[in-house]
Design an enzyme around this catalytic site. Structure first.
Site, PDB file in Angstrom:
ATOM      1  N   LYS A 142       0.791  -1.133   0.035  1.00  0.00           N
ATOM      2  CA  LYS A 142       0.007  -0.055   0.024  1.00  0.00           C
ATOM      3  C   LYS A 142       0.920   1.262  -0.210  1.00  0.00           C
ATOM      4  O   LYS A 142       1.066   1.849   0.956  1.00  0.00           O
ATOM      5  CB  LYS A 142      -0.973  -0.111   1.251  1.00  0.00           C
ATOM      6  CG  LYS A 142      -2.298   0.296   0.986  1.00  0.00           C
ATOM      7  CD  LYS A 142      -3.358  -0.090   2.025  1.00  0.00           C
ATOM      8  CE  LYS A 142      -4.697   0.726   1.914  1.00  0.00           C
ATOM      9  NZ  LYS A 142      -5.518   0.256   0.506  1.00  0.00           N
ATOM     10  N   GLU A 161      -7.008  -6.070 -10.427  1.00  0.00           N
ATOM     11  CA  GLU A 161      -7.883  -5.547  -9.574  1.00  0.00           C
ATOM     12  C   GLU A 161      -8.278  -4.084 -10.173  1.00  0.00           C
ATOM     13  O   GLU A 161      -7.917  -3.789 -11.185  1.00  0.00           O
ATOM     14  CB  GLU A 161      -7.388  -5.588  -8.246  1.00  0.00           C
ATOM     15  CG  GLU A 161      -5.986  -4.601  -8.073  1.00  0.00           C
ATOM     16  CD  GLU A 161      -5.441  -4.306  -6.336  1.00  0.00           C
ATOM     17  OE1 GLU A 161      -6.377  -4.350  -5.616  1.00  0.00           O
ATOM     18  OE2 GLU A 161      -4.363  -4.341  -6.239  1.00  0.00           O
TER      19      GLU A 161
HETATM   20  C1  LIG Z   1      -6.567  -0.701   0.328  1.00  0.00           C
HETATM   21  C2  LIG Z   1      -6.557  -1.486  -1.185  1.00  0.00           C
HETATM   22  C3  LIG Z   1      -7.480  -2.563  -1.287  1.00  0.00           C
HETATM   23  C4  LIG Z   1      -8.604  -2.958  -0.147  1.00  0.00           C
HETATM   24  O1  LIG Z   1      -7.881  -3.282   0.879  1.00  0.00           O
HETATM   25  P1  LIG Z   1      -8.641  -3.440   2.411  1.00  0.00           P
HETATM   26  O2  LIG Z   1      -7.776  -4.153   3.115  1.00  0.00           O
HETATM   27  O3  LIG Z   1      -9.838  -4.376   1.976  1.00  0.00           O
HETATM   28  O4  LIG Z   1      -9.429  -2.421   2.495  1.00  0.00           O
HETATM   29  C5  LIG Z   1      -7.656  -3.215  -2.511  1.00  0.00           C
HETATM   30  N1  LIG Z   1      -6.851  -2.776  -3.566  1.00  0.00           N
HETATM   31  C6  LIG Z   1      -5.716  -1.808  -3.506  1.00  0.00           C
HETATM   32  C7  LIG Z   1      -5.025  -1.337  -4.467  1.00  0.00           C
HETATM   33  C8  LIG Z   1      -5.956  -1.058  -2.114  1.00  0.00           C
HETATM   34  O5  LIG Z   1      -4.742  -0.033  -1.898  1.00  0.00           O
END
Ligand SMILES: *Cc1c(COP(=O)(O)O)cnc(C)c1O
Length: 340
Positions: free
Chosen positions: A184, A220
């Site tokens: 992240k 995604e």
């Molecule tokens: C934060 C995020 C998610 C979702 O993650 P959660 O932990 O379920 O909030 C999915 N994809 C990306 C690219 C993200 O940054």
């Protein structure tokens, strides 16, 4: 606890400043003790590492009020772990996991007046993040960092029910193989802004990214993982080393298997098979699951059988069960709900 007098169901998803945030600084190889502060500003040297080479990462989680009036948060240990892994990949000092969880608890406690009441559909969003603070001009990791958590109350994600989204298959890539898609990092979002602004301009809600190497497999969206349901009610989520391991998605797989008795598998999903799925949803902390009704690939429309009016039946069951666990109506798996 006297709650703030806010229009809880009308606040939307924006920044509303609260009184307290948590701050800890890393210097000379160690984190300081950390504390809560009322100071919402960050003052940095003009050459700070984060400003030059984007050395920053973040997390996102929520606190809310359960049906029986407890203030809780959901699986903060997994956010602690993910930020730990992210920091390592970005050559930042990891923030100890126990301290992350302790900071989460402190900052929720200190802002309890902003935790929306049960039934409002709103929640308190927590944003932990970390960035390089000392001057860096040659390309190298910073030596000083700040870890912060601020909170902001956010409204119900779906006002007036969940409307299925329309996605487009993006011509841009989100993450390279062996790149940073699985962490992240702020940089993943910086480079996604052009793609999402373009998608919105073309009338789409979100981008579906395919794998950068072959452009044949589903990855995604910019900020949520995919979850599909087959016509024989099997839950399928894409597996790839370049997607972000969503905590919501991982929790939904457990819910599918252990609460709903469904088969669930994490495997590579080729774009060619998307047309055969019965339901599709996007998983993330913000909305839990957003239903997808249509996916457009350069003019070719894939219309999910669940349609453009409501969530598919399996998606709905997953959504109701996970939110039931979060709201204290359904017995949670051990450790999922942390009381403040
Ligand atoms: C934060 C995020 C998610 C979702 O993650 P959660 O932990 O379920 O909030 C999915 N994809 C990306 C690219 C993200 O940054």
């Amino acid at each position: 606890m006297e709650k703030k007098n806010l229009d809880w169901s009308g606040i939307g998803f924006g920044y509303i400043q609260t009184e307290q945030r948590y701050v800890s600084n890393f210097k000379d190889g160690a984190w300081d003790n950390g504390c809560l502060t009322e100071d919402s500003t960050v003052v940095l040297n003009e050459c700070a590492g984060v400003l030059q080479y984007a050395q920053t990462c973040f997390e996102g989680l929520k606190a809310y009020t359960t049906e029986d009036g407890r203030t809780v948060t959901f699986r903060p240990d997994l956010n602690a772990e993910r930020m730990f892994d992210t920091a390592k990949r970005l050559e930042m000092p990891s923030f100890p996991k126990e301290r992350f969880i302790d900071a989460v608890k402190q900052v929720i406690k200190a802002n309890e007046a902003y935790v929306p009441p049960f039934g409002s559909g709103a929640s308190l969003y927590l944003r932990p993040y970390m960035f390089g603070t000392n001057p860096v001009i040659g390309v190298k990791p910073a030596t000083e960092y700040q870890f912060r958590i601020f909170v902001t109350p956010v409204g119900p994600y779906f006002k007036g029910g969940a409307k299925p989204l329309t996605l487009c298959v993006s011509d841009f890539d989100r993450a390279a193989p062996h790149g940073t898609g699985h962490i992240k990092a702020g940089l993943n979002y910086a480079m996604s802004l052009h793609a999402i602004v373009s998608a919105h301009a073309d009338g789409y809600d979100e981008n579906m990214y395919l794998d950068a190497a072959t452009r044949t497999k589903v990855e995604e969206t910019g900020g949520a993982n995919f979850l599909f349901v087959t016509k024989d009610n099997k839950v399928v989520t894409p597996k790839s080393s370049s997607i972000l391991p969503s905590i919501t998605r991982r929790s939904l797989i457990t819910v599918a298997r252990d609460y709903l008795g469904l088969e669930a598998e994490e495997r590579e999903v080729s774009f060619d098979e998307v047309k055969d799925f019965a339901e599709c949803g996007l998983c993330g902390t913000a909305a839990v699951i957003s239903p997808v009704g249509k996916i457009v690939d350069h003019g070719n429309e894939i219309c999910l059988p669940s349609g453009m009016n409501e969530m598919g039946p399996v998606t709905k069951k997953l959504y109701d069960t996970l939110t039931g666990i979060q709201m204290g109506r359904i017995e949670p798996p051990k450790g999922w709900i942390v009381e403040i």
